[in-house]
Structure formats: C-alpha cells, structure tokens
Motif scaffolding. Structure first.
Motif, PDB file in Angstrom:
ATOM      1  N   GLN A  14      45.765 -61.283 -80.626  1.00 46.77           N
ATOM      2  CA  GLN A  14      45.008 -62.533 -80.734  1.00 46.77           C
ATOM      3  C   GLN A  14      44.369 -62.893 -79.394  1.00 46.77           C
ATOM      4  O   GLN A  14      43.256 -63.403 -79.354  1.00 46.77           O
ATOM      5  CB  GLN A  14      45.915 -63.667 -81.239  1.00 46.77           C
ATOM      6  N   ASN A  44      41.175 -61.043 -78.942  1.00 46.68           N
ATOM      7  CA  ASN A  44      40.060 -61.538 -79.756  1.00 46.68           C
ATOM      8  C   ASN A  44      39.315 -62.719 -79.154  1.00 46.68           C
ATOM      9  O   ASN A  44      38.215 -63.035 -79.605  1.00 46.68           O
ATOM     10  CB  ASN A  44      40.564 -61.930 -81.148  1.00 46.68           C
ATOM     11  N   TYR A  70      32.853 -55.394 -80.794  1.00 44.47           N
ATOM     12  CA  TYR A  70      33.577 -55.372 -82.060  1.00 44.47           C
ATOM     13  C   TYR A  70      32.817 -54.656 -83.178  1.00 44.47           C
ATOM     14  O   TYR A  70      33.384 -53.832 -83.912  1.00 44.47           O
ATOM     15  CB  TYR A  70      33.922 -56.805 -82.507  1.00 44.47           C
ATOM     16  N   CYS A 125      36.915 -64.439 -89.300  1.00 45.47           N
ATOM     17  CA  CYS A 125      35.644 -63.743 -89.627  1.00 45.47           C
ATOM     18  C   CYS A 125      35.173 -62.789 -88.546  1.00 45.47           C
ATOM     19  O   CYS A 125      34.321 -61.941 -88.813  1.00 45.47           O
ATOM     20  CB  CYS A 125      34.560 -64.782 -89.865  1.00 45.47           C
ATOM     21  N   ASP A 139      36.994 -68.787 -87.480  1.00 45.05           N
ATOM     22  CA  ASP A 139      37.735 -68.021 -86.486  1.00 45.05           C
ATOM     23  C   ASP A 139      38.142 -69.009 -85.393  1.00 45.05           C
ATOM     24  O   ASP A 139      37.525 -70.064 -85.254  1.00 45.05           O
ATOM     25  CB  ASP A 139      36.842 -66.916 -85.877  1.00 45.05           C
ATOM     26  N   ASP A 143      42.129 -72.820 -87.030  1.00 48.13           N
ATOM     27  CA  ASP A 143      43.260 -71.924 -87.249  1.00 48.13           C
ATOM     28  C   ASP A 143      43.413 -71.705 -88.754  1.00 48.13           C
ATOM     29  O   ASP A 143      43.674 -72.661 -89.497  1.00 48.13           O
ATOM     30  CB  ASP A 143      44.527 -72.575 -86.666  1.00 48.13           C
ATOM     31  N   ALA A 144      43.268 -70.464 -89.202  1.00 51.45           N
ATOM     32  CA  ALA A 144      43.388 -70.172 -90.634  1.00 51.45           C
ATOM     33  C   ALA A 144      44.817 -70.369 -91.126  1.00 51.45           C
ATOM     34  O   ALA A 144      45.061 -70.435 -92.329  1.00 51.45           O
ATOM     35  CB  ALA A 144      42.928 -68.747 -90.907  1.00 51.45           C
ATOM     36  N   GLU A 145      45.773 -70.474 -90.191  1.00 48.79           N
ATOM     37  CA  GLU A 145      47.173 -70.690 -90.597  1.00 48.79           C
ATOM     38  C   GLU A 145      47.491 -72.187 -90.722  1.00 48.79           C
ATOM     39  O   GLU A 145      48.621 -72.569 -91.000  1.00 48.79           O
ATOM     40  CB  GLU A 145      48.101 -70.002 -89.595  1.00 48.79           C
ATOM     41  N   GLU A 167      46.455 -59.412 -88.816  1.00 49.62           N
ATOM     42  CA  GLU A 167      46.428 -59.994 -87.469  1.00 49.62           C
ATOM     43  C   GLU A 167      46.961 -61.421 -87.400  1.00 49.62           C
ATOM     44  O   GLU A 167      47.207 -61.938 -86.319  1.00 49.62           O
ATOM     45  CB  GLU A 167      44.995 -59.977 -86.915  1.00 49.62           C
TER      46      GLU A 167
END
Ligand SMILES: C[S@@+](CC[C@H](N)C(=O)[O-])C[C@H]1O[C@@H](n2cnc3c(N)ncnc32)[C@H](O)[C@@H]1O
Length: 238
Positions: free
Chosen positions: A33, A36, A45, A87, A109, A135-137, A157
């Motif tokens: 992470q 990224n 990327y 993404c 993202d 945060d997608a979480e 990931e």
C-alpha cells in the motif's frame, strides 16, 4: 464520517476532479500500500498492467480481452452508478465509460498519485469519470446507493479484503452486481515462492474455495466465473 449520497458524488462540478473523502486516520498499512502512494508507481503502473494477466496466467490474455469480459458480464446501463474499487489508473472505470458514456463510473483509490494519473488518462481519452479519494475498507457512501461495483486485482491488496467486500455489499442496491478479478493461491513451486514474497508485502492469497467462502459469508451470490491459473474473474450479485 459523513456518508455521501449519489448527488454528493455525481454532479457537473465533480466530473474529472477528485472528491477528497479520505479520513485523516492512517489507511496505508502494508508495504504494498505504501508503494501505491508513490508517484513513480503510478507513472509505471500501466506498463505492468498491460502485461500482467498474460504473465500471471501464462496464456495469451490481453487488456482488450479483459475489457471485453468486463463489458460482456457487467453490461453497464444508462445512469447506473458503478464504483471501481482500488482503481489505480482506472482501467475498469475508463472501459465502462467508453462502453456506456451515459453511466456514472466512480473511480476510488486512496492514492492521490494514482488518481492524478487516472484523471490525465481519462481526459486524454475525452471521457468523463468521477473520482473519490477514499478508503474502500470504509466507504464514505450511504447504504444501497450504487448499482454495481468492479475491482481489478485489488482484492488481494486490501488490508482486510472481507471488510472491503462487506463495504461493497453495504453500498450496493438490491441485486447490485460485483465484477471481480483477483489472484488465488498458486499450486506450483515457483508460484508459491513468488506469492511468499508478495505476502511479505501485505498481499493476501486464498484458495478458490477460501475466496468463495468469504464472498458467500458477506452475502454475495455467484453468477459467473472464469478461472485461468491463479487468476479468477467473477460476477456476483447482492
Ligand atoms: C492492484 S492495484 C489496482 C489495479 C486496478 N484496479 C486495475 O484494474 O488496474 C491496487 C490499487 O488499490 C489501491 N488500494 C489498496 N487498498 C485500498 C483501499 N483500502 N482503499 C482504496 N484504494 C486501495 C492502491 O492504492 C492501488 O492503486
């Protein structure tokens, strides 16, 4: 955290700009992470992404093949709000916008570097997307707001893939679709070795059954799947 409605995200002013909905708390937890959020990763990327599935599967499977599978299975419709979770440079969101310009793809993202690169590519292709730094979480989106979600390669990931899937489930409307591409545990010696290294960087691998159990426990029902070595594509439904 303020939860956003559809109209908070989709508006004339927000086309091709970043809505920053990332809480100040730390979301970057693993070495992968950290990589990224670095601008050089975003810069290079796409070169890796174009070759990645061919290299990982050992089969001739191009980015165009992947885009076709995404569109054939997802069938994006007019006015649908579709999240691209983790993404990077928004390959899936841009593919959806090309196929269905009257849909509303939202590329998500936490990496500003990735989102900036995604915006550059989107503008150069004369497409319109919505970008959420989040945060997608822990999605900053109200329950049952979204028609579909897609995620290419990011399930592995996420720090907590189950949490990211639960969040996708929460924000999807009833019957909402989820298109996933992810990696499963390798059975070959060289594959196991490579995945051991990746695990050290915080990447998660489960067996096909392991991922299925997680998806079912979250509540998703499988509609379609395609397994190519360690790469799995799945279309699921809430
Ligand atoms: C493997 S890349 C994604 C590739 C991209 N989906 C594609 O199809 O080319 C993983 C991306 O997910 C992002 N990411 C990882 N965890 C995330 C999280 N919890 N929330 C938002 N983005 C996340 C990373 O910043 C990185 O850009």
């Amino acid at each position: 955290m303020k939860l956003l409605s559809k109209s908070d995200i989709i508006s004339g002013q927000s086309v091709n700009t970043i809505i920053d909905a990332l809480e100040k708390r730390r979301v970057v937890k693993t070495p992968a992470q950290v990589t990224n959020i670095l601008p050089p990763t975003a810069a290079f990327y796409d070169k890796w992404r174009a070759k990645s599935l061919g290299l990982l599967t050992g089969e001739a499977f191009s980015l165009e093949d992947e885009a076709q599978l995404l569109i054939d299975w997802l069938k994006p419709k007019v006015k649908e709000v579709i999240l691209d979770l983790g993404c990077s440079t928004a390959f899936y969101a841009r593919t959806i916008a090309k196929e269905q310009p009257a849909s509303f793809p939202v590329a998500i993202d936490y990496s500003k570097a990735m989102l900036n690169k995604a915006i550059k590519l989107t503008k150069s292709q004369n497409r319109e997307l919505y970008f959420l730094k989040a945060d997608a979480e822990g999605l900053p989106i109200k329950d049952e707001t979204i028609n579909a979600a897609v995620s290419g390669g990011t399930l592995n990931e996420f720090h907590n893939p189950r949490k990211a899937l639960s969040e996708a489930y929460r924000v999807l409307k009833k019957d909402g679709r989820l298109f996933l591409m992810y990696l499963t545990k390798s059975e070959t010696f060289s594959g196991k070795l490579a995945q051991l290294g990746a695990k050290g960087g915080g990447i998660t691998f489960h067996s096909r059954d392991g991922w299925n159990t997680i998806l079912q426990n979250v509540g998703f029902e499988e509609l379609k799947r395609k397994d190519m070595g360690v790469v799995t594509f799945q279309l699921l439904q809430k």
